[in-house]
Design an enzyme around this catalytic site. Sequence first.
Site, PDB file in Angstrom:
ATOM      1  N   LYS A  51      34.667 -22.266  64.023  1.00  0.00           N
ATOM      2  CA  LYS A  51      33.409 -21.545  64.239  1.00  0.00           C
ATOM      3  C   LYS A  51      33.671 -20.050  64.079  1.00  0.00           C
ATOM      4  CE  LYS A  51      29.576 -22.134  67.485  1.00  0.00           C
ATOM      5  NZ  LYS A  51      29.260 -22.496  68.876  1.00  0.00           N
TER       6      LYS A  51
HETATM    7  O1  G3P Z   1      25.553 -23.108  70.456  1.00  0.00           O
HETATM    8  C1  G3P Z   1      25.316 -21.807  70.920  1.00  0.00           C
HETATM    9  C2  G3P Z   1      24.850 -21.894  72.322  1.00  0.00           C
HETATM   10  O2  G3P Z   1      25.884 -22.278  73.164  1.00  0.00           O
HETATM   11  C3  G3P Z   1      24.187 -20.704  72.867  1.00  0.00           C
HETATM   12  O3  G3P Z   1      23.308 -21.182  73.810  1.00  0.00           O
HETATM   13  O4  G3P Z   1      21.829 -21.091  75.750  1.00  0.00           O
HETATM   14  O5  G3P Z   1      23.784 -19.509  75.546  1.00  0.00           O
HETATM   15  O6  G3P Z   1      21.793 -19.240  74.094  1.00  0.00           O
HETATM   16  P1  G3P Z   1      22.656 -20.191  74.851  1.00  0.00           P
END
Ligand code: G3P
Length: 218
Positions: free
Chosen positions: A87
């Site tokens: 990633k």
């Molecule tokens: O896959 C990316 C994700 O983990 C981000 O999620 O909820 O932190 O915006 P969030």
Amino acid sequence: MKFFLDTANLDQIREANDLGVLDGVTTNPSLMAKEGIRGEENIRNHYVEICRIVGGDVSAEVISTDFEGMVREGEVLADLDPHIVVKVPCIADGIKAIRHFTTKGIRTNCTLVFSPGQALLAAKAGATYVSPFVGRLDDISSDGIALVAQIVKMYSYYGYSTEVLAASIRTTQHIIQCLEVGADVATCPLSAIKGLLRHPLTDSGLATFLADYHKLNG
Ligand code: G3P
């Protein structure tokens, strides 16, 4: 549409895997920190542990922000297990690194994508996945699902093979919206996947079926 679990929590990964609908896992440095995984060796071991549970792709994120560092880290990560997808953030050196990994046959997930232009660069560099962050766009009164739809349309129009991996999915409704716009993958918290199961008519219907059976059969 494939389901990835967006977590580094092994219990949640096991639970989703046992449900029989898990296609992969995505992690990021914040999710690894949330599980208290620290130190390069422990982090690498944790990725291997996740790969042992899941029979699908596991995204492992580089920490470096320069080309050489990303390449060095990414090659070590890719060597851990054939399911590892490296990633890489959508910055200039990240796009260069994705191109490098593509030529070496190492699969990549271009992360932190918030615009169609960034998604275009990821596809041109040969990324395996592109990760538009739905919830974080919604957080700033933008429309995360609209971005997913734009990228799906653009990739299909030009025949890019990069898969659209909707990330930062927060709710069950987000998952349904991803389905509607043709995302290849949604990476979700376990709660959002479990939410797909819930319907009051299923619960009341099942209760009636069982009550009717027991009236006659004891
Ligand atoms: O896959 C990316 C994700 O983990 C981000 O999620 O909820 O932190 O915006 P969030």
